[in-house]
Design a protein around this motif. Sequence first.
Motif, PDB file in Angstrom:
ATOM      1  N   LYS A 122      -8.501  -8.266   6.495  1.00  0.00           N
ATOM      2  CA  LYS A 122      -7.785  -8.515   5.229  1.00  0.00           C
ATOM      3  C   LYS A 122      -6.537  -7.633   5.151  1.00  0.00           C
ATOM      4  CE  LYS A 122      -8.618  -9.040   0.276  1.00  0.00           C
ATOM      5  NZ  LYS A 122      -7.511 -10.015   0.222  1.00  0.00           N
ATOM      6  N   ARG A 173      -3.891  -9.160   7.346  1.00  0.00           N
ATOM      7  CA  ARG A 173      -3.286 -10.386   6.821  1.00  0.00           C
ATOM      8  C   ARG A 173      -2.435 -10.112   5.587  1.00  0.00           C
ATOM      9  NH1 ARG A 173      -5.530 -14.750   9.527  1.00  0.00           N
ATOM     10  NH2 ARG A 173      -7.370 -14.098  10.674  1.00  0.00           N
ATOM     11  N   ASP A 174      -2.918  -9.218   4.716  1.00  0.00           N
ATOM     12  CA  ASP A 174      -2.220  -9.013   3.438  1.00  0.00           C
ATOM     13  C   ASP A 174      -1.146  -7.932   3.498  1.00  0.00           C
ATOM     14  OD1 ASP A 174      -3.946 -10.868   2.567  1.00  0.00           O
ATOM     15  OD2 ASP A 174      -5.183  -9.538   1.328  1.00  0.00           O
ATOM     16  N   PHE A 175      -1.218  -7.064   4.518  1.00  0.00           N
ATOM     17  CA  PHE A 175      -0.262  -5.952   4.564  1.00  0.00           C
ATOM     18  C   PHE A 175       0.524  -5.923   5.875  1.00  0.00           C
ATOM     19  CE2 PHE A 175       0.305  -1.241   5.471  1.00  0.00           C
ATOM     20  CZ  PHE A 175       1.510  -1.152   4.784  1.00  0.00           C
ATOM     21  N   PRO A 188       2.914  -9.268   6.720  1.00  0.00           N
ATOM     22  CA  PRO A 188       4.189  -9.309   5.982  1.00  0.00           C
ATOM     23  C   PRO A 188       5.053  -8.079   6.224  1.00  0.00           C
ATOM     24  CG  PRO A 188       2.302  -9.184   4.459  1.00  0.00           C
ATOM     25  CD  PRO A 188       1.749  -9.380   5.823  1.00  0.00           C
TER      26      PRO A 188
END
Length: 305
Positions: free
Chosen positions: A184, A187-189, A192
């Motif tokens: 997670k 994918r979330d940090f 991007p």
Amino acid sequence: MAIPTSRTTEAAIVTIHQEPCNGCGLCVSVCKDFAFRLENEKAVLADKTLFGCVGCGHCMAVCPKEAIEVRGRTLVPEHVFPLSAPRSGMSYEHFLDLLQSRRSIREFRDMPVERPLIEKILDAAKTAPMGIPPSDVNVLVLDSREKNNAFAQDFCAYLKKMRWLVSPWFLAVMRPFWGKETDKLFRDFVVPFFSCLTDNMDQGVNVVTYDAPLAMYFYGSPYADPADPLIAATYAMLAAETLGLGSCMVGGIHPLIQRGKKAKQFRERHGIKYASQEGLVVIFGYPAVAYHKGIQRSFASVTYA
Ligand SMILES: Cc1cc2nc3c(=O)[nH]c(=O)nc-3n(C[C@H](O)[C@H](O)[C@H](O)COP(=O)(O)O)c2cc1C
């Protein structure tokens, strides 16, 4: 026996001058290598010690009679100096005020940080406690906006070659090994973050180290306690604050330049001596923004056992 660091593998040599020793026993108390004992009301060397003297210098600093000399592991008796007495130290309120008014600064005035200030930051950071003396912290100093930007540009060029790290197939392969939290986080940090750094750099905008006129990369060695560079970086940050400089820690560089051939080449290009478990880049400069309010912070948890 001696605890190895990148700077020495020998134990330091302790000498006790019997004449001035007043047998107070403070050296016996403070030495955690258990190198001293009292005999006939004088300090003498113990027959056996735990590791061999690491050269922390506590015995010399605590002795009221200057009866102890330690040489080795980069330490010499001349390194002991008098402290301002009584300790002039700032009050808790002043210290808290400094801590509360510090903000991470990413906007800097177009002014270099002068060499004497850089030296002051380093002098303060050198006082940081370390796992095992002598300090195994290394510092790469980028002392101009140009040098800092060239470093950040090369980092982004390197990141582009490492894009596979954030590719969907790699994340899918790794998920069973590193678990759902790391998945997670990636994918979330991390995904991007990668694009943000490289896309901005392509447009000439440095969001890696924000055009700062000074950056320092604190890193360890294969022997260093992983916490050492982080503690030194924290000291540097607070020292900068007292000198009217703003600073910001930059955590994204270190973990990405540790493993693999390309990372090694990047480190070599920039004179970084070692891969190390932990490390941190800190940027500094004269702030272009002023904050007029503090922000209350909390820990994730505080548990009194
Ligand atoms: C270990 C660490 C790594 C950080 N890495 C970055 C970074 O890569 N880029 C950035 O802009 N800020 C970075 N920061 C700054 C934090 O985002 C900042 O501390 C946080 O937003 C809180 O703001 P404050 O420092 O003003 O209290 C980092 C801070 C720490 C402690």
